[in-house]
Design an enzyme around this catalytic site. Structure first.
Site, PDB file in Angstrom:
ATOM      1  N   GLU A  66       0.828  -1.204   0.000  1.00  0.00           N
ATOM      2  CA  GLU A  66       0.000   0.000   0.000  1.00  0.00           C
ATOM      3  C   GLU A  66       0.869   1.265   0.000  1.00  0.00           C
ATOM      4  O   GLU A  66       0.633   2.203  -0.732  1.00  0.00           O
ATOM      5  CB  GLU A  66      -0.925  -0.035   1.228  1.00  0.00           C
ATOM      6  CG  GLU A  66      -1.817   1.162   1.411  1.00  0.00           C
ATOM      7  CD  GLU A  66      -2.810   1.365   0.268  1.00  0.00           C
ATOM      8  OE1 GLU A  66      -3.041   0.415  -0.495  1.00  0.00           O
ATOM      9  OE2 GLU A  66      -3.326   2.490   0.132  1.00  0.00           O
ATOM     10  N   LYS A  73      19.093   5.912   9.245  1.00  0.00           N
ATOM     11  CA  LYS A  73      19.105   6.224  10.684  1.00  0.00           C
ATOM     12  C   LYS A  73      19.957   7.465  10.928  1.00  0.00           C
ATOM     13  O   LYS A  73      20.998   7.640  10.291  1.00  0.00           O
ATOM     14  CB  LYS A  73      19.728   5.029  11.406  1.00  0.00           C
ATOM     15  CG  LYS A  73      19.116   4.709  12.742  1.00  0.00           C
ATOM     16  CD  LYS A  73      19.718   3.418  13.257  1.00  0.00           C
ATOM     17  CE  LYS A  73      19.222   3.087  14.634  1.00  0.00           C
ATOM     18  NZ  LYS A  73      17.798   2.883  14.739  1.00  0.00           N
ATOM     19  N   LYS A  81      22.209   3.623  19.721  1.00  0.00           N
ATOM     20  CA  LYS A  81      22.006   2.166  19.635  1.00  0.00           C
ATOM     21  C   LYS A  81      23.324   1.427  19.874  1.00  0.00           C
ATOM     22  O   LYS A  81      23.348   0.388  20.535  1.00  0.00           O
ATOM     23  CB  LYS A  81      21.407   1.801  18.278  1.00  0.00           C
ATOM     24  CG  LYS A  81      20.786   0.427  18.244  1.00  0.00           C
ATOM     25  CD  LYS A  81      19.859   0.257  17.061  1.00  0.00           C
ATOM     26  CE  LYS A  81      19.196  -1.087  17.063  1.00  0.00           C
ATOM     27  NZ  LYS A  81      18.133  -1.199  16.083  1.00  0.00           N
ATOM     28  N   ALA A  82      24.422   2.000  19.308  1.00  0.00           N
ATOM     29  CA  ALA A  82      25.742   1.362  19.461  1.00  0.00           C
ATOM     30  C   ALA A  82      26.104   1.312  20.944  1.00  0.00           C
ATOM     31  O   ALA A  82      26.598   0.290  21.445  1.00  0.00           O
ATOM     32  CB  ALA A  82      26.786   2.139  18.666  1.00  0.00           C
ATOM     33  N   ARG A 103      10.220   0.641   5.118  1.00  0.00           N
ATOM     34  CA  ARG A 103       8.970   0.199   5.748  1.00  0.00           C
ATOM     35  C   ARG A 103       7.924  -0.007   4.656  1.00  0.00           C
ATOM     36  O   ARG A 103       7.677   0.899   3.855  1.00  0.00           O
ATOM     37  CB  ARG A 103       8.516   1.263   6.743  1.00  0.00           C
ATOM     38  CG  ARG A 103       7.440   0.793   7.649  1.00  0.00           C
ATOM     39  CD  ARG A 103       7.293   1.726   8.824  1.00  0.00           C
ATOM     40  NE  ARG A 103       8.377   1.620   9.771  1.00  0.00           N
ATOM     41  CZ  ARG A 103       8.697   2.564  10.654  1.00  0.00           C
ATOM     42  NH1 ARG A 103       8.018   3.680  10.678  1.00  0.00           N
ATOM     43  NH2 ARG A 103       9.688   2.382  11.493  1.00  0.00           N
ATOM     44  N   SER A 140       5.867  -5.191  24.422  1.00  0.00           N
ATOM     45  CA  SER A 140       5.377  -3.811  24.329  1.00  0.00           C
ATOM     46  C   SER A 140       4.024  -3.735  23.607  1.00  0.00           C
ATOM     47  O   SER A 140       3.294  -2.765  23.748  1.00  0.00           O
ATOM     48  CB  SER A 140       6.392  -2.955  23.569  1.00  0.00           C
ATOM     49  OG  SER A 140       6.573  -3.471  22.256  1.00  0.00           O
ATOM     50  N   HIS A 146       9.981  -8.382  10.327  1.00  0.00           N
ATOM     51  CA  HIS A 146      11.271  -7.765   9.998  1.00  0.00           C
ATOM     52  C   HIS A 146      12.121  -8.695   9.147  1.00  0.00           C
ATOM     53  O   HIS A 146      12.233  -9.879   9.445  1.00  0.00           O
ATOM     54  CB  HIS A 146      12.065  -7.477  11.278  1.00  0.00           C
ATOM     55  CG  HIS A 146      11.495  -6.354  12.088  1.00  0.00           C
ATOM     56  ND1 HIS A 146      12.174  -5.769  13.120  1.00  0.00           N
ATOM     57  CD2 HIS A 146      10.323  -5.693  12.012  1.00  0.00           C
ATOM     58  CE1 HIS A 146      11.437  -4.808  13.645  1.00  0.00           C
ATOM     59  NE2 HIS A 146      10.296  -4.747  12.998  1.00  0.00           N
ATOM     60  N   GLU A 165      17.296  -3.093   6.716  1.00  0.00           N
ATOM     61  CA  GLU A 165      16.156  -3.738   7.393  1.00  0.00           C
ATOM     62  C   GLU A 165      14.848  -3.362   6.700  1.00  0.00           C
ATOM     63  O   GLU A 165      14.625  -2.186   6.406  1.00  0.00           O
ATOM     64  CB  GLU A 165      16.082  -3.289   8.859  1.00  0.00           C
ATOM     65  CG  GLU A 165      14.931  -3.967   9.609  1.00  0.00           C
ATOM     66  CD  GLU A 165      14.780  -3.476  11.037  1.00  0.00           C
ATOM     67  OE1 GLU A 165      15.176  -4.226  11.946  1.00  0.00           O
ATOM     68  OE2 GLU A 165      14.291  -2.345  11.241  1.00  0.00           O
ATOM     69  N   THR A 178       3.717   3.873  15.415  1.00  0.00           N
ATOM     70  CA  THR A 178       4.128   5.279  15.268  1.00  0.00           C
ATOM     71  C   THR A 178       3.835   6.051  16.564  1.00  0.00           C
ATOM     72  O   THR A 178       4.677   6.794  17.067  1.00  0.00           O
ATOM     73  CB  THR A 178       3.380   5.937  14.076  1.00  0.00           C
ATOM     74  OG1 THR A 178       3.613   5.140  12.928  1.00  0.00           O
ATOM     75  CG2 THR A 178       3.836   7.355  13.822  1.00  0.00           C
TER      76      THR A 178
HETATM   77  P1  0O2 Z   1      14.170   3.328  15.312  1.00  0.00           P
HETATM   78  O1  0O2 Z   1      14.158   4.661  15.953  1.00  0.00           O
HETATM   79  O2  0O2 Z   1      12.861   2.954  14.741  1.00  0.00           O
HETATM   80  O3  0O2 Z   1      15.300   3.151  14.347  1.00  0.00           O
HETATM   81  P2  0O2 Z   1      17.917  -6.849  18.791  1.00  0.00           P
HETATM   82  O4  0O2 Z   1      18.408  -7.451  17.511  1.00  0.00           O
HETATM   83  O5  0O2 Z   1      16.612  -7.380  19.287  1.00  0.00           O
HETATM   84  O6  0O2 Z   1      18.936  -6.875  19.857  1.00  0.00           O
HETATM   85  P3  0O2 Z   1      17.010  -4.449  17.447  1.00  0.00           P
HETATM   86  O7  0O2 Z   1      17.926  -4.126  16.337  1.00  0.00           O
HETATM   87  O8  0O2 Z   1      16.446  -3.277  18.203  1.00  0.00           O
HETATM   88  O9  0O2 Z   1      17.698  -5.320  18.540  1.00  0.00           O
HETATM   89  O10 0O2 Z   1      15.901  -5.353  16.808  1.00  0.00           O
HETATM   90  P4  0O2 Z   1      14.343  -5.249  16.860  1.00  0.00           P
HETATM   91  O11 0O2 Z   1      13.832  -5.484  18.226  1.00  0.00           O
HETATM   92  O12 0O2 Z   1      13.903  -6.163  15.782  1.00  0.00           O
HETATM   93  O13 0O2 Z   1      13.996  -3.701  16.511  1.00  0.00           O
HETATM   94  C1  0O2 Z   1      14.337  -3.086  15.322  1.00  0.00           C
HETATM   95  C2  0O2 Z   1      13.394  -1.941  15.061  1.00  0.00           C
HETATM   96  O14 0O2 Z   1      12.029  -2.383  15.179  1.00  0.00           O
HETATM   97  C3  0O2 Z   1      13.473  -0.789  16.046  1.00  0.00           C
HETATM   98  O15 0O2 Z   1      14.537   0.057  15.692  1.00  0.00           O
HETATM   99  C4  0O2 Z   1      12.104  -0.142  15.839  1.00  0.00           C
HETATM  100  O16 0O2 Z   1      12.053   0.577  14.617  1.00  0.00           O
HETATM  101  C5  0O2 Z   1      11.221  -1.355  15.706  1.00  0.00           C
HETATM  102  N1  0O2 Z   1      10.733  -1.778  17.029  1.00  0.00           N
HETATM  103  C6  0O2 Z   1      11.161  -2.835  17.742  1.00  0.00           C
HETATM  104  N2  0O2 Z   1      10.490  -2.923  18.909  1.00  0.00           N
HETATM  105  C7  0O2 Z   1       9.614  -1.881  18.930  1.00  0.00           C
HETATM  106  C8  0O2 Z   1       8.629  -1.437  19.882  1.00  0.00           C
HETATM  107  O17 0O2 Z   1       8.424  -2.002  20.944  1.00  0.00           O
HETATM  108  N3  0O2 Z   1       7.929  -0.308  19.538  1.00  0.00           N
HETATM  109  C9  0O2 Z   1       8.104   0.365  18.368  1.00  0.00           C
HETATM  110  N4  0O2 Z   1       7.372   1.443  18.131  1.00  0.00           N
HETATM  111  N5  0O2 Z   1       9.048  -0.033  17.461  1.00  0.00           N
HETATM  112  C10 0O2 Z   1       9.783  -1.145  17.750  1.00  0.00           C
HETATM  113  P5  0O2 Z   1      15.166   1.066  16.740  1.00  0.00           P
HETATM  114  O18 0O2 Z   1      16.580   1.288  16.389  1.00  0.00           O
HETATM  115  O19 0O2 Z   1      14.925   0.565  18.143  1.00  0.00           O
HETATM  116  O20 0O2 Z   1      14.378   2.379  16.575  1.00  0.00           O
END
Ligand code: 0O2
Length: 295
Positions: A66, A73, A81-82, A103, A140, A146, A165, A178
């Site tokens: 859609e 980033k 994150k690092a 996305r 959450s 993903h 990703e 969001t």
């Molecule tokens: P941003 O600001 O969106 O870039 P892990 O491999 O589990 O150790 P990672 O890489 O955080 O760590 O993997 P995960 O959990 O698959 O999350 C990747 C991204 O998914 C996040 O990137 C978010 O975009 C989204 N995401 C994951 N969990 C949540 C959540 O609980 N709520 C929301 N709204 N988004 C989530 P970033 O870098 O955390 O954030």
């Protein structure tokens, strides 16, 4: 103090503040260079998925895609994150897999699997790993599919295979994440319990909403398809009429136009389609005539 005063190229002393500013500027320039292939990957991948969407639509087919968005980033978010994951700066590109993020938003939950299959079949993206938060919701309340892919980009220093990703989710899941993401930003991981509870309720409501929509999916798809067919038919007819203006006489054009308005008001796709075909024949006749005249 060691390193407090350095000398610029003009030989004069440079203040510590100026030196630190210069270093930061250099760092930013370096980051720009590092992020450049990711920027290219985001642009290319967004375009490729958007193109898939138009291909479906142009062929009068339902598109499982859609909307497509992409982002690189921010430096601040990479550094945060690092630090959180204890990743050294030189390991950032290999260990932070979402520097380039795409996305893909779908209308229905079923479309997510279709998009996943499309990505798995592609030869220009290698799937490195997948995470199904659609069927395994995070604590959450977050839901999304993903895929981490390796994607090749061409730069002035040669080809690079970088990580990206792809997050695939429904419109409803996107709405929830969001809002939740902006709250995370506001409360820095410490979202108050009463808001957390509301988010959990909302996440459950999203599951019900997606299920309800899935149960009327075929009806919605039919309605969307016929509306697309209708608008394509009208566009083709108007295009033909516009071309006929150049070759046909005014009275004939006026008759065709009146007939079009009459049929359009009937709101009957069958009649509109028949009229479109007749108009194609008339236009074809004029084209043949003009070729004969040229010969
Ligand atoms: P941003 O600001 O969106 O870039 P892990 O491999 O589990 O150790 P990672 O890489 O955080 O760590 O993997 P995960 O959990 O698959 O999350 C990747 C991204 O998914 C996040 O990137 C978010 O975009 C989204 N995401 C994951 N969990 C949540 C959540 O609980 N709520 C929301 N709204 N988004 C989530 P970033 O870098 O955390 O954030």
């Amino acid at each position: 103090m060691y390193g407090a005063v350095v000398y610029d190229s003009g030989g004069g002393p440079e203040s510590a503040a100026a030196a630190s500013f210069r270093e930061r500027k250099m760092e930013i320039l370096l980051w720009r260079e590092i992020l450049s292939p990711y920027d290219l990957a985001v642009k290319e991948l967004t375009l490729k998925f958007e193109h898939l969407r138009s291909e479906y639509r142009n062929q009068g087919l339902y598109s499982p895609i859609e909307q497509v968005t992409g982002r690189v980033k921010t430096i601040a978010s990479i550094l945060e994150k690092a630090q959180r994951k204890n990743v050294k700066l030189e390991e950032v590109e290999e260990r932070i897999s979402d520097i380039a993020g795409i996305r893909i938003i779908c209308q229905f939950v079923e479309d997510i699997q279709t998009v996943v299959e499309i990505i798995r079949q592609r030869t220009d993206m290698e799937v490195v790993s997948e995470r199904d938060y659609v069927h395994h919701m995070k604590d959450s309340g977050y839901r999304s599919y993903h895929m981490i892919i390796r994607y090749e980009v061409q730069t002035i220093s040669g080809s690079r295979r970088i990580l990206a990703e792809i997050q695939i989710r429904t419109l409803a899941m996107n709405f929830w994440s969001t809002i939740e993401h902006s709250l995370q930003y506001k409360y820095r991981e410490n979202i108050p319990d009463h808001i957390r509870e509301k988010l959990t309720n909302a996440a459950n409501a999203i599951i019900s909403l997606d299920n309800e929509m899935s149960s009327v999916r075929s009806e919605i798809m039919d309605a969307q398809n016929s509306s697309q067919i209708h608008s394509r038919l009208v566009a083709d007819i108007l295009n033909n009429i516009q071309n006929l203006y150049r070759v046909a006489n005014k009275r004939e054009i006026q008759k065709i136009q009146d007939e079009f308005y009459r049929i359009y008001e009937l709101d009957d796709i069958e009649q509109l389609s028949r009229f479109g075909k007749e108009l194609d024949l008339i236009a074809e006749g004029y084209r043949a005539q003009s070729v004969e005249e040229e010969e």
